[in-house]
Design a protein around this motif. Structure first.
Motif, PDB file in Angstrom:
ATOM      1  N   ALA A  79       0.835  -1.201   0.000  1.00  0.00           N
ATOM      2  CA  ALA A  79       0.000   0.000   0.000  1.00  0.00           C
ATOM      3  C   ALA A  79       0.871   1.253   0.000  1.00  0.00           C
ATOM      4  CB  ALA A  79      -0.896   0.004   1.229  1.00  0.00           C
ATOM      5  N   PRO A  80       0.487   2.292  -0.749  1.00  0.00           N
ATOM      6  CA  PRO A  80       1.202   3.564  -0.688  1.00  0.00           C
ATOM      7  C   PRO A  80       1.199   4.100   0.739  1.00  0.00           C
ATOM      8  CG  PRO A  80      -0.297   3.532  -2.559  1.00  0.00           C
ATOM      9  CD  PRO A  80      -0.625   2.324  -1.718  1.00  0.00           C
ATOM     10  N   SER A  81       2.254   4.808   1.088  1.00  0.00           N
ATOM     11  CA  SER A  81       2.372   5.298   2.465  1.00  0.00           C
ATOM     12  C   SER A  81       2.470   6.812   2.565  1.00  0.00           C
ATOM     13  CB  SER A  81       3.601   4.681   3.137  1.00  0.00           C
ATOM     14  OG  SER A  81       4.782   5.033   2.443  1.00  0.00           O
ATOM     15  N   ARG A  82       2.735   7.493   1.431  1.00  0.00           N
ATOM     16  CA  ARG A  82       2.837   8.950   1.444  1.00  0.00           C
ATOM     17  C   ARG A  82       2.037   9.484   0.248  1.00  0.00           C
ATOM     18  NH1 ARG A  82       6.357  11.349   4.696  1.00  0.00           N
ATOM     19  NH2 ARG A  82       6.534  13.164   3.296  1.00  0.00           N
ATOM     20  N   VAL A  83       0.855  10.036   0.561  1.00  0.00           N
ATOM     21  CA  VAL A  83      -0.094  10.383  -0.493  1.00  0.00           C
ATOM     22  C   VAL A  83      -0.340  11.884  -0.555  1.00  0.00           C
ATOM     23  CG1 VAL A  83      -2.431   9.993  -1.373  1.00  0.00           C
ATOM     24  CG2 VAL A  83      -1.216   8.154  -0.158  1.00  0.00           C
ATOM     25  N   VAL A  84      -0.338  12.400  -1.765  1.00  0.00           N
ATOM     26  CA  VAL A  84      -0.777  13.769  -2.028  1.00  0.00           C
ATOM     27  C   VAL A  84      -2.071  13.685  -2.817  1.00  0.00           C
ATOM     28  CG1 VAL A  84      -0.341  15.867  -3.375  1.00  0.00           C
ATOM     29  CG2 VAL A  84       1.469  14.921  -1.935  1.00  0.00           C
ATOM     30  N   THR A  85      -3.102  14.385  -2.357  1.00  0.00           N
ATOM     31  CA  THR A  85      -4.354  14.464  -3.113  1.00  0.00           C
ATOM     32  C   THR A  85      -4.457  15.841  -3.745  1.00  0.00           C
ATOM     33  OG1 THR A  85      -5.583  15.164  -1.138  1.00  0.00           O
ATOM     34  CG2 THR A  85      -5.573  12.811  -1.658  1.00  0.00           C
ATOM     35  N   ILE A  86      -4.843  15.861  -5.013  1.00  0.00           N
ATOM     36  CA  ILE A  86      -5.079  17.121  -5.719  1.00  0.00           C
ATOM     37  C   ILE A  86      -6.569  17.201  -5.993  1.00  0.00           C
ATOM     38  CG2 ILE A  86      -4.545  18.505  -7.751  1.00  0.00           C
ATOM     39  CD1 ILE A  86      -1.888  17.055  -7.982  1.00  0.00           C
ATOM     40  N   HIS A  87      -7.210  18.200  -5.421  1.00  0.00           N
ATOM     41  CA  HIS A  87      -8.654  18.435  -5.401  1.00  0.00           C
ATOM     42  C   HIS A  87      -9.265  17.781  -4.168  1.00  0.00           C
ATOM     43  CE1 HIS A  87      -7.678  18.812  -9.829  1.00  0.00           C
ATOM     44  NE2 HIS A  87      -8.003  20.027  -9.439  1.00  0.00           N
ATOM     45  N   GLN A  88     -10.415  18.278  -3.799  1.00  0.00           N
ATOM     46  CA  GLN A  88     -10.980  17.967  -2.482  1.00  0.00           C
ATOM     47  C   GLN A  88     -11.598  16.583  -2.369  1.00  0.00           C
ATOM     48  OE1 GLN A  88     -13.277  21.182  -0.811  1.00  0.00           O
ATOM     49  NE2 GLN A  88     -14.571  19.772   0.319  1.00  0.00           N
ATOM     50  N   HIS A  89     -12.330  16.150  -3.397  1.00  0.00           N
ATOM     51  CA  HIS A  89     -13.063  14.885  -3.219  1.00  0.00           C
ATOM     52  C   HIS A  89     -12.163  13.671  -3.052  1.00  0.00           C
ATOM     53  CE1 HIS A  89     -12.917  16.069  -7.452  1.00  0.00           C
ATOM     54  NE2 HIS A  89     -13.204  14.861  -7.866  1.00  0.00           N
TER      55      HIS A  89
END
Length: 352
Positions: A79-89
């Motif tokens: 599983a990924p351990s360092r996540v960046v989300t772009i946009h809110q949903h």
């Protein structure tokens, strides 16, 4: 439909349909190669999926998994351990799955965060008010970037999925922007389960889906037998209204809430209509989509109420407006909440 580019507050003439289609992302068939659990193991509330003890759930089982997403095939050995989300949903979906500890950055919030997720959302570093630059994302040292709109991976801004892959960073784009011709509530459940699979929390995803399905079931039961209320979705536009068409998730939200989209015959997810059509179709309620950069809700109401041609439209004459955050109408965890909020506006007598 909002595509990641704020619109001026002066309600300019609507953009061309071809431009909007281009901004929705390249067309591709989205499939999930991993085997997903489709059963529901109970009726646990969504809040149970976000409690601290769930964070201890093992993510070692079930790997490797391979996912085909918008034409990009990725195999995850863990599983990924360092996540960046772009946009809110995407950020809200991650938080609803109890994955706050994996998140190292968010970007581009465009409406109020779901209250139960707000505290966790605010605790995550915000990389940018809009889409962050490629360099800003790299500074967060992610191993996974999850984009909400097609503009998350805008090639002309240096954020292509290939650019991230070349640095060893995996990416995932919300399935709504994979060129889908029809968007449905099932897409929200599939999106949750896919992300749950990538992060090794399939049980959590199934519980969340079960909770959201239960929320919709309770709402549809409440409005059962009530006459369908004609609804016009107003996203934006002054020369022509930009609205939700028959292939949109918005149309299904309206139906489940006990309404009828007056532009369900528009053979698109989103598209331009005419004010003459709005007058002819006589909506009794106007659902206003609220999001950053498109003008405030009050500006939109003022515009609609000030148009002489709309004066006899029942929704305008009676000032019947229901406000929905745009994020509540996108593939993610919020559409079931939008069903309930809209139903209360369409059939208030059923919720007293």
């Amino acid at each position: 439909m909002y595509d990641g580019t704020p619109r001026p507050l002066s309600f300019p003439p609507a953009r061309s349909r071809s431009r909007r289609r281009a901004l929705r992302g390249a067309a591709a068939v989205l499939t999930l190669s991993a085997v997903l659990l489709t059963g529901c193991s109970g009726t646990a509330a969504e809040s149970s999926a976000t409690k601290g003890p769930e964070a201890a759930e093992s993510s070692a089982e079930g790997f490797p998994v391979t996912v085909d997403n918008c034409g990009t095939r990725t195999t995850y050995d863990k599983a990924p351990s360092r996540v960046v989300t772009i946009h809110q949903h995407p950020a809200e979906l991650m938080l609803a799955l109890g994955l706050k500890d994996r998140m190292v950055g968010t970007a581009f919030p465009d409406s109020s965060v779901l209250p139960r997720l707000r505290k966790d959302f605010e605790a995550i570093p915000e990389l940018a008010k809009k889409e962050p630059s490629f360099e800003n994302v790299l500074e967060a040292d992610p191993d996974f970037v999850y984009g909400g709109y097609g503009s998350a991976f805008a090639e002309n801004e240096g954020r292509s999925r290939k650019a991230f892959a070349d640095t060893g960073i995996d990416t995932y784009l919300n399935r709504e922007y994979c060129g889908k011709k029809q968007v449905s509530m099932q897409d929200t459940y599939d999106e949750i389960r896919t992300i749950g699979t990538i992060f090794g929390v399939r049980d959590r995803a199934d519980r969340l889906v079960a909770d959201l399905q239960g929320r919709i079931s309770r709402t549809t039961q409440a409005v059962k037998g009530a006459p369908a209320v004609p609804v016009f979705v107003y996203d934006s536009g002054d020369k022509a209204p930009f609205t939700a068409g028959g292939k949109s998730l918005g149309t299904e939200i309206i139906r489940l809430a006990g309404g009828r989209n007056v532009f369900a015959d528009l053979d698109e997810v989103f598209g331009d209509a005419s004010w003459e059509q709005v007058v002819d179709r006589r909506p009794e309620v106007i659902a206003i989509y609220d999001y950053a950069g498109a003008g405030s809700v009050e500006q939109k109401k003022k515009f609609l109420l000030s148009q002489p041609a709309l004066a006899d439209v029942p929704a305008v004459r009676n000032k019947r407006f229901v406000v929905l955050p745009l994020t509540a109408t996108l593939v993610g965890v919020r559409p079931p909440y939008a069903v309930e909020d809209l139903a209360r506006g369409l059939h208030p007598e059923r919720f007293r």
